[in-house]
Write a protein that holds these residues in place. Structure first.
Motif, PDB file in Angstrom:
ATOM      1  N   GLN A  73       0.832  -1.192   0.000  1.00 27.69           N
ATOM      2  CA  GLN A  73       0.000   0.000   0.000  1.00 27.69           C
ATOM      3  C   GLN A  73       0.872   1.249   0.000  1.00 27.69           C
ATOM      4  O   GLN A  73       2.069   1.192   0.276  1.00 27.69           O
ATOM      5  N   LEU A 121       1.068   5.112   1.608  1.00 28.62           N
ATOM      6  CA  LEU A 121       0.597   6.086   2.586  1.00 28.62           C
ATOM      7  C   LEU A 121       0.954   7.463   2.069  1.00 28.62           C
ATOM      8  O   LEU A 121       2.110   7.873   2.079  1.00 28.62           O
ATOM      9  N   CYS A 150      -3.789   5.027   1.111  1.00 28.26           N
ATOM     10  CA  CYS A 150      -4.223   5.609   2.379  1.00 28.26           C
ATOM     11  C   CYS A 150      -3.818   7.082   2.402  1.00 28.26           C
ATOM     12  O   CYS A 150      -2.659   7.407   2.143  1.00 28.26           O
ATOM     13  N   CYS A 193      -3.305  10.524   4.492  1.00 28.58           N
ATOM     14  CA  CYS A 193      -3.051  10.994   5.861  1.00 28.58           C
ATOM     15  C   CYS A 193      -2.778  12.493   5.813  1.00 28.58           C
ATOM     16  O   CYS A 193      -1.909  12.943   5.065  1.00 28.58           O
ATOM     17  N   GLN A 248      -3.343   0.545  10.645  1.00 29.06           N
ATOM     18  CA  GLN A 248      -3.416   0.402   9.187  1.00 29.06           C
ATOM     19  C   GLN A 248      -2.094  -0.064   8.590  1.00 29.06           C
ATOM     20  O   GLN A 248      -2.074  -0.649   7.507  1.00 29.06           O
TER      21      GLN A 248
END
Length: 342
Positions: free
Chosen positions: A85, A87, A117, A119, A162
């Motif tokens: 993934q 971030l 993801c 943030c 996560q």
């Protein structure tokens, strides 16, 4: 039977590779070389690669990479293998959150086909109302942001959940607090933290190469060099796939043409009543220009050039119509004077 030593490449520096072996036999990473056999077959070793190591030396912390196992995923920028993934880290202030830049990073992240993801750091600098407004706004884009703060600790525990047991690539512009975030999640990382310029509101590049850090609760976190404008290096016809809004609008609907660019085509299912449609058109023009440049490089003898309205016109012969230089003109004049004297 000899034991097979398998590990993960944590960093690549010059011609050496820092590899952390699986198990408890080696608590510290090994500094490894690459077998000449791998060089001969052109096998590249990337950060994140799962590799087989021969002749590990526990006392000298040395070894040699003998085999690179097949990759599940591969990124070219940053160069990274086997990531699960991405971030994407942005700051809400210092520097101020820029919707266009955020949209550009999101599209680049979508193009990797990895889980994304989002943030938003430094949330202690904005009000709860501001956070609520941006939470709703980004929800319309198709994302659920996580607001975090190194000062108050907001969102850090949820973020750690996560990241656990996954290989995560940290990306985002410079100065948004990526190094500070990694230091908070992994105290042993000891990354250097840069400051944001007061005038330009831009951060300094403190990360120079890709490096993996081990998370306390399992998993790996890759710190990557920050950059401000990701390249639009994907085909124009694929751009719509990287916008969640477009994917949502196309569910149960279809355009008249299978190769529709969602611009001004008749009976297009994608209309400009969504916020990021302007961003889409800007990225599309950039992708078209990049594709045209590649086509010209692949076919330099082409006699046509593209106009803005998707039509073509003949190109002039550059050599025939090029204006001669002053030096060439002087040489020609000297030759004419010599001919005249004869």
């Amino acid at each position: 039977m000899n034991q097979v030593w398998v590990g993960t490449v944590l960093a690549v520096q010059a011609n050496f590779y820092r590899v952390q072996l699986d198990g408890e036999s080696f608590t510290k990473p090994l500094l490894c070389t690459r077998r000449s056999r791998l060089k001969k077959i052109g096998q590249r070793v990337m950060v994140g690669d799962r590799v087989r190591v021969e002749d590990p030396d526990e006392s000298g912390l040395r070894g040699a990479i003998a085999e690179v196992y097949p990759r599940t995923t591969e990124l070219s920028r940053p160069p990274m293998a086997n990531a699960d993934q991405i971030l994407l880290v942005f700051s809400v202030e210092q520097p101020t959150l820029d919707p266009y830049q955020l949209s550009r990073f999101l599209v680049k992240g979508e193009s990797t086909q990895l889980k994304l993801c989002l943030c938003l750091n430094k949330s202690d600098l904005v009000s709860p109302q501001w956070q609520a407004e941006w939470h709703h706004r980004l929800g319309q884009w198709g994302y659920v942001p996580l607001f975090i703060s190194m000062v108050s600790g907001q969102g850090l525990a949820q973020l750690a959940e996560q990241l656990a047991q996954r290989v995560t690539v940290v990306a985002g512009p410079s100065g948004v607090g990526k190094s500070s975030l990694i230091n908070a999640l992994i105290p042993d990382a000891h990354l250097r933290v840069g400051e944001v310029s007061g005038k330009l509101q831009k951060g300094r590049h403190t990360t120079r190469h890709v490096e993996l850090f081990q998370l306390p609760n399992g998993g790996l976190l890759a710190d990557t060099p920050g950059f401000n404008q990701p390249d639009v290096d994907y085909p124009p016809e694929e751009l719509g796939d990287y916008f969640p809004e477009v994917r949502q609008l196309l569910r149960g609907n279809s355009c008249q043409f299978s190769d529709c660019w969602h611009r001004e085509e008749p009976h297009c299912a994608i209309r400009g009543d969504w916020e990021r449609y302007e961003h889409y058109l800007m990225f599309l023009e950039e992708a078209i220009a990049r594709q045209d440049q590649r086509d010209r490089q692949a076919d330099p003898e082409s006699t046509l050039k593209r106009k803005g309205d998707n039509t073509y016109e003949p190109k002039l012969n550059t050599k025939k119509y090029r204006r001669p230089s002053r030096r060439t003109q002087h040489q020609q004049l000297e030759e004419w004077y010599k001919d005249a004297d004869l």
